[in-house]
Design a protein around this motif. Sequence first.
Motif, PDB file in Angstrom:
ATOM      1  N   SER A  46       0.880  -1.183  -0.188  1.00 50.19           N
ATOM      2  CA  SER A  46       0.003  -0.117  -0.207  1.00 50.19           C
ATOM      3  C   SER A  46       0.825   1.356   0.124  1.00 50.19           C
ATOM      4  O   SER A  46       1.969   1.323   0.515  1.00 50.19           O
ATOM      5  N   LYS A  47       0.427   2.277  -0.592  1.00 47.74           N
ATOM      6  CA  LYS A  47       1.161   3.669  -0.428  1.00 47.74           C
ATOM      7  C   LYS A  47       0.550   4.403   0.596  1.00 47.74           C
ATOM      8  O   LYS A  47      -0.568   4.524   1.273  1.00 47.74           O
ATOM      9  N   ASP A  48       1.566   5.254   1.057  1.00 50.26           N
ATOM     10  CA  ASP A  48       1.216   6.047   2.348  1.00 50.26           C
ATOM     11  C   ASP A  48       1.087   7.554   1.687  1.00 50.26           C
ATOM     12  O   ASP A  48       1.594   7.872   0.655  1.00 50.26           O
ATOM     13  N   ILE A  49       0.337   8.287   2.425  1.00 56.64           N
ATOM     14  CA  ILE A  49      -0.183   9.679   1.967  1.00 56.64           C
ATOM     15  C   ILE A  49       0.252  10.647   3.025  1.00 56.64           C
ATOM     16  O   ILE A  49      -0.120  10.259   4.172  1.00 56.64           O
ATOM     17  N   ILE A  50       1.204  11.640   2.676  1.00 56.27           N
ATOM     18  CA  ILE A  50       1.401  12.886   3.602  1.00 56.27           C
ATOM     19  C   ILE A  50      -0.128  13.824   3.031  1.00 56.27           C
ATOM     20  O   ILE A  50       0.343  14.296   1.868  1.00 56.27           O
ATOM     21  N   VAL A  51      -1.022  14.213   3.835  1.00 59.93           N
ATOM     22  CA  VAL A  51      -1.803  15.173   3.513  1.00 59.93           C
ATOM     23  C   VAL A  51      -1.469  16.537   3.694  1.00 59.93           C
ATOM     24  O   VAL A  51      -1.037  16.976   5.065  1.00 59.93           O
ATOM     25  N   VAL A  52      -1.465  17.553   2.826  1.00 64.16           N
ATOM     26  CA  VAL A  52      -1.138  18.729   3.065  1.00 64.16           C
ATOM     27  C   VAL A  52      -2.422  19.862   3.054  1.00 64.16           C
ATOM     28  O   VAL A  52      -3.035  19.734   1.925  1.00 64.16           O
ATOM     29  N   ILE A  53      -2.924  20.572   3.927  1.00 65.16           N
ATOM     30  CA  ILE A  53      -4.030  21.252   4.150  1.00 65.16           C
ATOM     31  C   ILE A  53      -3.857  22.761   4.103  1.00 65.16           C
ATOM     32  O   ILE A  53      -3.009  23.208   5.175  1.00 65.16           O
ATOM     33  N   VAL A  54      -4.012  23.439   3.019  1.00 68.79           N
ATOM     34  CA  VAL A  54      -3.588  25.007   2.945  1.00 68.79           C
ATOM     35  C   VAL A  54      -4.928  25.807   2.270  1.00 68.79           C
ATOM     36  O   VAL A  54      -5.624  25.228   1.652  1.00 68.79           O
ATOM     37  N   PRO A  55      -4.765  26.959   2.600  1.00 64.06           N
ATOM     38  CA  PRO A  55      -5.700  28.005   2.077  1.00 64.06           C
ATOM     39  C   PRO A  55      -5.676  27.820   0.718  1.00 64.06           C
ATOM     40  O   PRO A  55      -4.516  27.686  -0.003  1.00 64.06           O
ATOM     41  N   GLN A  56      -6.662  28.162  -0.132  1.00 66.95           N
ATOM     42  CA  GLN A  56      -6.560  28.424  -1.600  1.00 66.95           C
ATOM     43  C   GLN A  56      -6.043  29.535  -1.948  1.00 66.95           C
ATOM     44  O   GLN A  56      -6.450  30.615  -1.144  1.00 66.95           O
ATOM     45  N   ALA A  57      -5.277  29.672  -2.768  1.00 67.26           N
ATOM     46  CA  ALA A  57      -4.380  30.767  -3.317  1.00 67.26           C
ATOM     47  C   ALA A  57      -5.427  31.487  -4.056  1.00 67.26           C
ATOM     48  O   ALA A  57      -6.465  31.100  -4.716  1.00 67.26           O
ATOM     49  N   THR A  58      -5.529  33.107  -4.178  1.00 66.09           N
ATOM     50  CA  THR A  58      -6.240  33.823  -5.041  1.00 66.09           C
ATOM     51  C   THR A  58      -5.466  34.681  -5.620  1.00 66.09           C
ATOM     52  O   THR A  58      -4.431  34.982  -5.461  1.00 66.09           O
ATOM     53  N   MET A  59      -6.414  35.537  -6.744  1.00 64.37           N
ATOM     54  CA  MET A  59      -5.537  36.447  -7.473  1.00 64.37           C
ATOM     55  C   MET A  59      -5.025  37.376  -6.803  1.00 64.37           C
ATOM     56  O   MET A  59      -4.155  38.169  -7.000  1.00 64.37           O
ATOM     57  N   PHE A  60      -5.660  37.981  -5.599  1.00 61.95           N
ATOM     58  CA  PHE A  60      -5.122  38.833  -4.680  1.00 61.95           C
ATOM     59  C   PHE A  60      -4.172  38.621  -3.829  1.00 61.95           C
ATOM     60  O   PHE A  60      -3.376  39.186  -3.032  1.00 61.95           O
ATOM     61  N   ASN A  61      -4.024  37.169  -3.421  1.00 60.42           N
ATOM     62  CA  ASN A  61      -3.229  36.432  -2.259  1.00 60.42           C
ATOM     63  C   ASN A  61      -2.692  35.318  -3.081  1.00 60.42           C
ATOM     64  O   ASN A  61      -3.173  34.140  -2.794  1.00 60.42           O
ATOM     65  N   PRO A  62      -1.502  35.288  -3.986  1.00 61.32           N
ATOM     66  CA  PRO A  62      -1.017  34.168  -4.720  1.00 61.32           C
ATOM     67  C   PRO A  62      -0.022  33.378  -3.675  1.00 61.32           C
ATOM     68  O   PRO A  62       0.723  32.463  -3.997  1.00 61.32           O
ATOM     69  N   TYR A  63       0.058  33.889  -2.732  1.00 62.34           N
ATOM     70  CA  TYR A  63       1.175  33.382  -1.457  1.00 62.34           C
ATOM     71  C   TYR A  63       1.315  31.800  -1.164  1.00 62.34           C
ATOM     72  O   TYR A  63       2.362  31.462  -1.281  1.00 62.34           O
ATOM     73  N   TRP A  64      -0.034  31.090  -1.509  1.00 66.01           N
ATOM     74  CA  TRP A  64      -0.217  29.942  -1.177  1.00 66.01           C
ATOM     75  C   TRP A  64       0.478  29.006  -2.241  1.00 66.01           C
ATOM     76  O   TRP A  64       0.830  27.871  -2.122  1.00 66.01           O
ATOM     77  N   ASP A  65       0.490  29.707  -3.297  1.00 64.25           N
ATOM     78  CA  ASP A  65       1.067  28.809  -4.570  1.00 64.25           C
ATOM     79  C   ASP A  65       2.464  28.389  -4.374  1.00 64.25           C
ATOM     80  O   ASP A  65       2.993  27.630  -4.966  1.00 64.25           O
ATOM     81  N   LEU A  66       3.202  29.470  -3.667  1.00 64.90           N
ATOM     82  CA  LEU A  66       4.637  29.317  -3.467  1.00 64.90           C
ATOM     83  C   LEU A  66       4.873  27.877  -2.463  1.00 64.90           C
ATOM     84  O   LEU A  66       5.651  27.078  -2.570  1.00 64.90           O
TER      85      LEU A  66
END
Length: 110
Positions: free
Chosen positions: A12-32
């Motif tokens: 089986s494969k293991d998963i690391i889940v990453v939970i982050v806010p959605q980036a927006t056009m006004f705040n692209p910060y999370w895309d990095l």
Amino acid sequence: PNILARRLKKESKDIIVVIVPQATMFNPYWDLYIQGVLDAGLQLQPLGIFVEILRFDSMRADSFVKICNDILPKKNICGIAWVPLFEEESIKFRDLFIEKKIPLVSFDTQ
């Protein structure tokens, strides 16, 4: 025992889940963040560890709660990295993840 050998033997494969806010056009910060997570995820794949990125609306606690509820029943989660923006909800889910013995890392918090 060699960690790599054990990982390769496991089917089986293991998963690391990453939970982050959605980036927006006004705040692209999370895309990095997402780009860095994706780069790291590629290095983990040969070990049988995969990264799943889940994004929530930073203005709506219910979207954060839905994501957390959806991952609770999953069996193959080996860790969670999250941005706990909503205090009350984050405390509740932190306790549930700890109860399930899922390692939890918070980032970009004060």
